[in-house]
Design a protein around this motif. Sequence first.
Motif, PDB file in Angstrom:
ATOM      1  N   GLU A   1      -8.103   2.287   3.146  1.00  0.00           N
ATOM      2  CA  GLU A   1      -7.678   0.879   3.115  1.00  0.00           C
ATOM      3  C   GLU A   1      -6.794   0.576   4.328  1.00  0.00           C
ATOM      4  O   GLU A   1      -6.937  -0.445   4.993  1.00  0.00           O
TER       5      GLU A   1
ATOM      6  N   LYS B   1      -6.297   4.996  -0.223  1.00  0.00           N
ATOM      7  CA  LYS B   1      -5.290   4.196   0.498  1.00  0.00           C
ATOM      8  C   LYS B   1      -5.365   4.460   1.999  1.00  0.00           C
ATOM      9  O   LYS B   1      -5.106   3.571   2.811  1.00  0.00           O
TER      10      LYS B   1
ATOM     11  N   LEU C   1       0.839  -1.206   0.000  1.00  0.00           N
ATOM     12  CA  LEU C   1       0.000   0.000   0.000  1.00  0.00           C
ATOM     13  C   LEU C   1       0.873   1.255   0.000  1.00  0.00           C
ATOM     14  O   LEU C   1       0.637   2.213  -0.740  1.00  0.00           O
TER      15      LEU C   1
END
Length: 333
Positions: A254, A251, A232
């Motif tokens: 996430e 992101k 990531l």
Amino acid sequence: MKSIASAPAKIILFGEHFVVHGTKAILAAIDKRVTVTSSFTENKTIKVNSELGTIEVSFGSPDKTWSYKEAKNEFRPFIFLANKMINSHQDINGLEITIDSDIPIGVGLGSSSACCVAAAASISGLFKELSSEEILNLSIEAEKTIFPDTSGADCTVCTYGGTIEYIALWKDVEEGNLYPVTKKIDNTFDLNLLIANSMIPHNTKNSVEKVNKFKENDEDRFSQLCDLENGLIDEVIVAMKNNDATTFGLKMSENQKYLEEIQVSNETIDGMISSLNEISLGSKITGAGDGGCIIALIKDDNMDKAPALLPKDKECFSAKIDTKGVVWSTIEE
Ligand code: PMV
């Protein structure tokens, strides 16, 4: 003579907790600061004044070894640093250290790391000029008096300022000393960042221990999550190079899912994140979690809408990236 140093607060944009287990992280220094002022006294004591109280300990014993371990956590780094300097300069009578801070305490904004960095620069500045690297190493030693497992990432960004990629790939430098690799991320796009404080103080050590237990119980999943976090972060670095705020925000969200899985989020934080959904591109915990602060990447000019969306008892402010890092100077009196 007075030696004055100030250091910025920090946010962890990506990678908290996993960084303690060797993954990468992205951190930024922000525009809130702590200032530490140190001066010599004739009192044969080390005196520390802060908004948390005052401590005055005698170092009149022949070996000047009043142990920092006898002090409350919040004073330990200062006593440790003062002792260290005094022990190598036998002609010193006393020291007074004063801390002024506009960084909220215990909510994930790096108050203790910024204090350690500013104190390392201020106290050592009474004796000799240190380089930023020496200040950083000293500050990490000081932080270890409260939190022995620190990744060192917080002190690093408070020392250098700006946005950094912290890579816990330890590299062997001279004489077997091990250091993490730190890369400055230049030319980052203007991040429209909101910080919202859950007003629930947290304890980094307890949260880190909780994550250690998660890891012990499910080594395989934890190792997968570490790999996911590293992947990531690689994608975030590309997004930053491309000025791609949408991917950056996605992101963040996430990363929040990974933090939820290792159980450092809670209902209050989840609620704050949902309440900002309509104006944010992504949001997550910053720091140890279990309370503390969240950060949200706000869409366009929606910053002013945040206070009304958050529960009434929460505080929020927009943060700018600090590029100066630690600064220090001395004044002859
Ligand atoms: O909440 P803070 O500011 O103490 O940040 C802790 C960050 C951790 O990754 C959980 C620990 C560390 O040393 O990096």
